[in-house]
Design an enzyme around this catalytic site. Structure first.
Site, short mmCIF file in Angstrom:
data_model
loop_
_atom_site.label_atom_id
_atom_site.label_comp_id
_atom_site.label_asym_id
_atom_site.label_seq_id
_atom_site.Cartn_x
_atom_site.Cartn_y
_atom_site.Cartn_z
N HIS A 100 -3.41 -2.65 -3.66
CA HIS A 100 -3.59 -1.31 -3.04
C HIS A 100 -5.42 -0.95 -3.50
O HIS A 100 -5.65 -0.13 -4.78
CB HIS A 100 -2.25 -0.80 -3.43
CG HIS A 100 -1.78 -0.09 -4.97
ND1 HIS A 100 -1.83 -1.18 -5.47
CD2 HIS A 100 -2.53 1.12 -5.72
CE1 HIS A 100 -1.50 -1.35 -6.66
NE2 HIS A 100 -2.22 -0.16 -6.96
N ILE A 101 -5.87 0.59 -2.38
CA ILE A 101 -6.73 1.21 -3.02
C ILE A 101 -6.63 2.25 -2.71
O ILE A 101 -6.05 3.54 -2.36
CB ILE A 101 -7.79 1.41 -1.50
CG1 ILE A 101 -8.96 -0.43 -1.84
CG2 ILE A 101 -9.16 2.18 -1.92
CD1 ILE A 101 -9.60 -0.59 -0.62
P1 AMP Z 1 -1.33 1.35 -9.81
O1 AMP Z 1 -1.13 1.80 -11.18
O2 AMP Z 1 -2.77 1.46 -9.53
O3 AMP Z 1 -0.77 -0.31 -9.50
O4 AMP Z 1 -1.24 2.43 -8.86
C1 AMP Z 1 0.49 2.36 -8.28
C2 AMP Z 1 0.70 3.76 -7.90
O5 AMP Z 1 1.99 3.38 -6.71
C3 AMP Z 1 1.02 4.71 -8.45
O6 AMP Z 1 -0.53 5.94 -8.19
C4 AMP Z 1 2.43 5.45 -7.96
O7 AMP Z 1 2.58 6.56 -8.07
C5 AMP Z 1 1.78 4.61 -6.64
N1 AMP Z 1 3.83 4.53 -5.70
C6 AMP Z 1 4.82 4.26 -6.72
N2 AMP Z 1 5.76 4.29 -6.13
C7 AMP Z 1 5.12 5.02 -5.57
C8 AMP Z 1 6.65 4.82 -3.81
N3 AMP Z 1 6.89 5.12 -3.59
N4 AMP Z 1 5.25 6.01 -2.73
C9 AMP Z 1 4.13 5.84 -2.87
N5 AMP Z 1 3.29 5.79 -4.08
C10 AMP Z 1 4.08 5.19 -4.98
#
Ligand code: AMP
Length: 114
Positions: A100-101
């Site tokens: 993800h970006i």
């Molecule tokens: P990372 O730490 O780079 O893997 O970022 C994962 C991101 O996903 C975090 O900023 C979380 O807040 C976000 N995240 C996790 N679960 C969800 C969800 N159900 N909907 C939207 N964002 C999410």
């Protein structure tokens, strides 16, 4: 992958505030925003992290970046900019194992990261 939260968002099993969707990519609001603007752009297919990106994914990652840019502009980040981030694995701070970006904007951000 059935146990992947972002695959489940992509397939509609888990709800999200979607900003953009097509056959290959999806953008949605981050559930824990770190700024006035904070959304994620993902591929619908399961790619665990950027280390797993293949040369055949070149167009896909390019489209993801271009959509991230377009949505950032729509959300008012054109003039002052934003942070475009891809965390990777444990040292990179990745918590969801689906590429993800992050686009974070609307306020000044510090650098370097802690
Ligand atoms: P990372 O730490 O780079 O893997 O970022 C994962 C991101 O996903 C975090 O900023 C979380 O807040 C976000 N995240 C996790 N679960 C969800 C969800 N159900 N909907 C939207 N964002 C999410």
């Amino acid at each position: 992958m059935s146990n992947c939260i972002f695959c489940n968002i992509a397939s509609g099993i888990i709800p999200a505030q979607k900003l953009y969707e097509d056959e290959e990519i999806l953008a949605f609001q981050d559930v824990s925003p770190q700024g006035p603007v904070h959304f994620l752009v993902i591929p619908k297919k399961h790619i665990p992290n950027i280390m797993e990106l293949e040369v055949t994914d070149t167009l896909l990652i390019g489209r993801m970046l271009h959509k991230a840019q377009a949505l950032a502009q729509e959300q008012g980040c054109a003039e002052k900019g934003a942070r475009f981030v891809i965390n990777c694995k444990s040292h990179g701070g990745q918590t969801v194992d689906h590429l993800h970006i992050h686009v974070i904007g609307g306020r000044p951000l510090g650098w370097p990261p802690g």
